[in-house]
Each structure stands twice: as C-alpha cells, then as structure tokens.
Write a protein that holds these residues in place. Structure first.
Motif, PDB file in Angstrom:
ATOM      1  N   SER A 135      38.349  34.973  21.953  1.00 17.41           N
ATOM      2  CA  SER A 135      38.075  36.212  21.228  1.00 17.41           C
ATOM      3  C   SER A 135      38.511  37.411  22.056  1.00 17.41           C
ATOM      4  CB  SER A 135      36.575  36.318  20.914  1.00 17.41           C
ATOM      5  OG  SER A 135      35.824  36.477  22.111  1.00 17.41           O
ATOM      6  N   ARG A 136      38.749  38.519  21.397  1.00 19.33           N
ATOM      7  CA  ARG A 136      39.167  39.726  22.120  1.00 19.33           C
ATOM      8  C   ARG A 136      38.041  40.232  23.013  1.00 19.33           C
ATOM      9  NH1 ARG A 136      40.759  45.501  21.316  1.00 19.33           N
ATOM     10  NH2 ARG A 136      42.685  45.687  22.515  1.00 19.33           N
ATOM     11  N   TYR A 137      36.822  39.904  22.647  1.00 18.89           N
ATOM     12  CA  TYR A 137      35.666  40.255  23.485  1.00 18.89           C
ATOM     13  C   TYR A 137      35.788  39.592  24.854  1.00 18.89           C
ATOM     14  CZ  TYR A 137      30.758  40.482  24.948  1.00 18.89           C
ATOM     15  OH  TYR A 137      29.598  40.709  25.655  1.00 18.89           O
ATOM     16  N   VAL A 138      36.104  38.305  24.884  1.00 20.62           N
ATOM     17  CA  VAL A 138      36.269  37.583  26.142  1.00 20.62           C
ATOM     18  C   VAL A 138      37.477  38.105  26.898  1.00 20.62           C
ATOM     19  CG1 VAL A 138      36.776  35.329  27.157  1.00 20.62           C
ATOM     20  CG2 VAL A 138      35.122  35.503  25.303  1.00 20.62           C
ATOM     21  N   ARG A 139      38.582  38.305  26.195  1.00 28.03           N
ATOM     22  CA  ARG A 139      39.814  38.747  26.861  1.00 28.03           C
ATOM     23  C   ARG A 139      39.669  40.145  27.450  1.00 28.03           C
ATOM     24  NH1 ARG A 139      44.105  38.982  23.028  1.00 28.03           N
ATOM     25  NH2 ARG A 139      42.653  38.790  21.307  1.00 28.03           N
ATOM     26  N   PHE A 140      38.931  41.018  26.770  1.00 27.61           N
ATOM     27  CA  PHE A 140      38.718  42.370  27.283  1.00 27.61           C
ATOM     28  C   PHE A 140      37.876  42.348  28.559  1.00 27.61           C
ATOM     29  CE2 PHE A 140      35.694  45.953  27.425  1.00 27.61           C
ATOM     30  CZ  PHE A 140      36.574  46.975  27.724  1.00 27.61           C
ATOM     31  N   ASN A 141      36.793  41.598  28.544  1.00 28.59           N
ATOM     32  CA  ASN A 141      35.946  41.533  29.732  1.00 28.59           C
ATOM     33  C   ASN A 141      36.665  40.872  30.898  1.00 28.59           C
ATOM     34  OD1 ASN A 141      33.077  42.571  29.145  1.00 28.59           O
ATOM     35  ND2 ASN A 141      33.473  41.298  27.365  1.00 28.59           N
ATOM     36  N   THR A 142      37.455  39.853  30.601  1.00 33.37           N
ATOM     37  CA  THR A 142      38.242  39.213  31.656  1.00 33.37           C
ATOM     38  C   THR A 142      39.235  40.195  32.252  1.00 33.37           C
ATOM     39  OG1 THR A 142      38.037  37.086  30.509  1.00 33.37           O
ATOM     40  CG2 THR A 142      39.737  37.257  32.205  1.00 33.37           C
ATOM     41  N   MET A 143      39.875  40.984  31.396  1.00 33.13           N
ATOM     42  CA  MET A 143      40.850  41.967  31.886  1.00 33.13           C
ATOM     43  C   MET A 143      40.167  43.058  32.690  1.00 33.13           C
ATOM     44  SD  MET A 143      44.095  42.268  31.849  1.00 33.13           S
ATOM     45  CE  MET A 143      44.825  43.350  33.069  1.00 33.13           C
ATOM     46  N   GLN A 144      38.959  43.428  32.330  1.00 30.91           N
ATOM     47  CA  GLN A 144      38.225  44.410  33.134  1.00 30.91           C
ATOM     48  C   GLN A 144      37.987  43.888  34.542  1.00 30.91           C
ATOM     49  OE1 GLN A 144      35.524  47.785  31.274  1.00 30.91           O
ATOM     50  NE2 GLN A 144      34.518  45.820  31.108  1.00 30.91           N
ATOM     51  N   ALA A 145      37.603  42.621  34.632  1.00 27.54           N
ATOM     52  CA  ALA A 145      37.378  42.010  35.945  1.00 27.54           C
ATOM     53  C   ALA A 145      38.665  41.970  36.751  1.00 27.54           C
ATOM     54  CB  ALA A 145      36.805  40.602  35.774  1.00 27.54           C
ATOM     55  N   ILE A 146      39.789  41.685  36.100  1.00 25.00           N
ATOM     56  CA  ILE A 146      41.078  41.629  36.792  1.00 25.00           C
ATOM     57  C   ILE A 146      41.477  43.009  37.299  1.00 25.00           C
ATOM     58  CG2 ILE A 146      43.552  41.244  36.460  1.00 25.00           C
ATOM     59  CD1 ILE A 146      42.852  38.953  34.592  1.00 25.00           C
ATOM     60  N   VAL A 147      41.352  44.020  36.451  1.00 28.49           N
ATOM     61  CA  VAL A 147      41.708  45.387  36.855  1.00 28.49           C
ATOM     62  C   VAL A 147      40.835  45.848  38.007  1.00 28.49           C
ATOM     63  CG1 VAL A 147      41.801  47.797  36.115  1.00 28.49           C
ATOM     64  CG2 VAL A 147      42.590  46.002  34.574  1.00 28.49           C
ATOM     65  N   LEU A 148      39.566  45.524  37.949  1.00 28.33           N
ATOM     66  CA  LEU A 148      38.653  45.882  39.035  1.00 28.33           C
ATOM     67  C   LEU A 148      39.083  45.227  40.343  1.00 28.33           C
ATOM     68  CD1 LEU A 148      36.071  47.331  39.903  1.00 28.33           C
ATOM     69  CD2 LEU A 148      34.774  45.323  39.154  1.00 28.33           C
ATOM     70  N   ASP A 149      39.526  43.989  40.268  1.00 28.05           N
ATOM     71  CA  ASP A 149      39.992  43.294  41.468  1.00 28.05           C
ATOM     72  C   ASP A 149      41.282  43.910  41.998  1.00 28.05           C
ATOM     73  OD1 ASP A 149      39.743  40.850  43.293  1.00 28.05           O
ATOM     74  OD2 ASP A 149      41.768  40.604  42.491  1.00 28.05           O
ATOM     75  N   VAL A 150      42.192  44.286  41.101  1.00 35.62           N
ATOM     76  CA  VAL A 150      43.446  44.910  41.527  1.00 35.62           C
ATOM     77  C   VAL A 150      43.195  46.222  42.252  1.00 35.62           C
ATOM     78  CG1 VAL A 150      45.586  45.972  40.685  1.00 35.62           C
ATOM     79  CG2 VAL A 150      44.834  43.780  39.744  1.00 35.62           C
ATOM     80  N   LEU A 151      42.180  46.953  41.824  1.00 36.98           N
ATOM     81  CA  LEU A 151      41.859  48.232  42.460  1.00 36.98           C
ATOM     82  C   LEU A 151      41.415  48.079  43.906  1.00 36.98           C
ATOM     83  CD1 LEU A 151      39.972  50.160  39.616  1.00 36.98           C
ATOM     84  CD2 LEU A 151      42.335  50.474  40.394  1.00 36.98           C
ATOM     85  N   LEU A 152      41.041  46.857  44.295  1.00 33.31           N
ATOM     86  CA  LEU A 152      40.636  46.627  45.687  1.00 33.31           C
ATOM     87  C   LEU A 152      41.801  46.787  46.654  1.00 33.31           C
ATOM     88  CD1 LEU A 152      38.256  43.546  45.307  1.00 33.31           C
ATOM     89  CD2 LEU A 152      37.639  45.958  45.562  1.00 33.31           C
ATOM     90  N   ILE A 153      43.011  46.823  46.132  1.00 31.81           N
ATOM     91  CA  ILE A 153      44.180  47.030  46.995  1.00 31.81           C
ATOM     92  C   ILE A 153      44.115  48.401  47.664  1.00 31.81           C
ATOM     93  CG2 ILE A 153      46.697  47.287  47.013  1.00 31.81           C
ATOM     94  CD1 ILE A 153      46.809  45.308  44.708  1.00 31.81           C
ATOM     95  N   PHE A 154      43.630  49.396  46.954  1.00 33.87           N
ATOM     96  CA  PHE A 154      43.711  50.770  47.434  1.00 33.87           C
ATOM     97  C   PHE A 154      42.820  51.063  48.649  1.00 33.87           C
ATOM     98  CE2 PHE A 154      45.161  50.947  43.018  1.00 33.87           C
ATOM     99  CZ  PHE A 154      46.380  51.577  43.181  1.00 33.87           C
TER     100      PHE A 154
END
Length: 216
Positions: A135-154
């Motif tokens: 569902s888009r609900y699952v995909r959205f929350n998963t993508m939020q977690a991914i984006v949050l992890d990517v931000l750890l680069i900074f």
C-alpha cells in the motif's frame, strides 16, 4: 549495561487553460471581466494536498495490522544506522540506557557487517517503495525512514570538513551528535507509535521529500 552499549557506539506543472473562443462582438465588458477573473483564479497555484491515507481494503480510516507493523519497523533502520551519534547522550543519561538496552542485540546484528546498512537501504527502496503490491501507506513510511537515513550523511560530512579541535571543537561535536541522536530517537518513537495507531506520521524536513518519491 553501559559497557555493552558503549561498544556499539564506537564509530566503526505547467498551467493548462481550457480553450474558450472569445467573441468580443457579442461579449459585454462585464462578461469579459468575469472571464479574465476566471482565468486568474485558475492560474493561482493551489497547495497539493497529501494523498497519503491510512485506509484498509475495507475502506475504513485505519490501516491494516500488517501495514502498521511493517511501517513501524522501518523507522528502526535510521535509528540503528545512526546509533553512534548517541555516544555522549547514552553514556550520560541512564534512562536512555535503559530504553536502548532491549535493542542492543538487534543493533549488534545490524552493525556486525559493514555493508548491512547499504543492503537494508537497497532492500527497502527496491522491494518495498518501488513495489506497488504494498500500500502507499507502507511505501510512504518506508521512504520517510530512507530519507531520514540519507540525511545522516550531512552531520558526518560536516565534521569531516571542519574537523573541530580543542575544547570548543569538542563541545560543538558533542552538541551536534546529541542533537542528531535525539532527533533520531524522537523520530523512531513518533513514527513507530503513530504507525501502530494506524495514523500517518509526517516528520519535519523528511515528509515532503518522501512523498515526492513515492509513486501512485
């Protein structure tokens, strides 16, 4: 307890207008003015509303239990990946040590192989986010977690660039690391608990970027 946790913390759209033919010979000034106002109203960009909903297949306003669990678990990924930022906070505050202690075995497994974080990233993105069977609900929350992890680069890039030294430098590093860790911890608690309740968590900075990356 402190020793086991400390070991883990060592750093290893264009506008479209309808085609209307204007007959100025038959239109009065009043009707022409009304038409121009209509065009202006169409030209005003409206804010795109969120299309993420927590609905199950039965049409209720809550997500299915499997969707809630999968979405909640995804928020552990950035927290595990950024646990090293908590080396100052965890060692100084025993309540946080107690809170983190049950997660130590899972963190050990996650940190046991250097490429685990990257493998989890690929799995979540290509198996979940790009999979329309979820569902888009699952995909959205998963993508939020991914984006949050990517931000750890900074934060890491910032420390490597300026390489602060001395007492002032150490204070800055401690403040930066503690801020990042507390944000990850709050995101984990807020994101997971909201998902378990069947609602849609929207993390600051992260939500808009995640929503743009999730296909319908």
């Amino acid at each position: 307890m402190t020793l086991s946790i400390s070991n883990l913390l060592s750093p290893p759209t264009p506008l479209s207008f309808s085609n209307k033919r204007l007959s100025l010979k038959q239109s009065s000034p009043l009707s022409f003015t009304s038409f121009t106002k209509e065009l202006r109203n169409k030209a005003k960009p409206g804010r795109r509303l969120s299309s993420i909903t927590a609905k199950n297949n039965g049409g209720n306003d809550t997500a299915d239990a499997p969707d809630r669990i999968i979405s909640a678990v995804c928020y552990f990924y950035p927290f595990f990946d950024g646990i090293q930022y908590g080396k100052y906070v965890i060692t100084q505050f025993s309540p946080i040590q107690t809170l983190i202690q049950p997660l130590v075995p899972a963190i050990r497994v996650f940190k046991s192989f250097p490429f685990n974080g990257f493998l989890v990233f690929l799995t979540l993105y290509f198996v979940v986010v790009r999979n329309r069977n979820f569902s888009r609900y699952v995909r959205f929350n998963t993508m939020q977690a991914i984006v949050l992890d990517v931000l750890l680069i900074f934060p890491d890039l910032l420390k490597r660039t300026f390489n602060p030294r001395g007492r002032l430098g150490l204070d800055l590093v401690m403040s930066l690391d503690s801020t990042v860790f507390l944000f990850l911890l709050i995101s984990l608690i807020y994101g997971s608990s909201t998902c378990l309740l069947g609602q849609v968590p929207r993390l600051p900075i992260v939500a808009e970027a995640a929503e743009r990356q999730v296909p319908f």
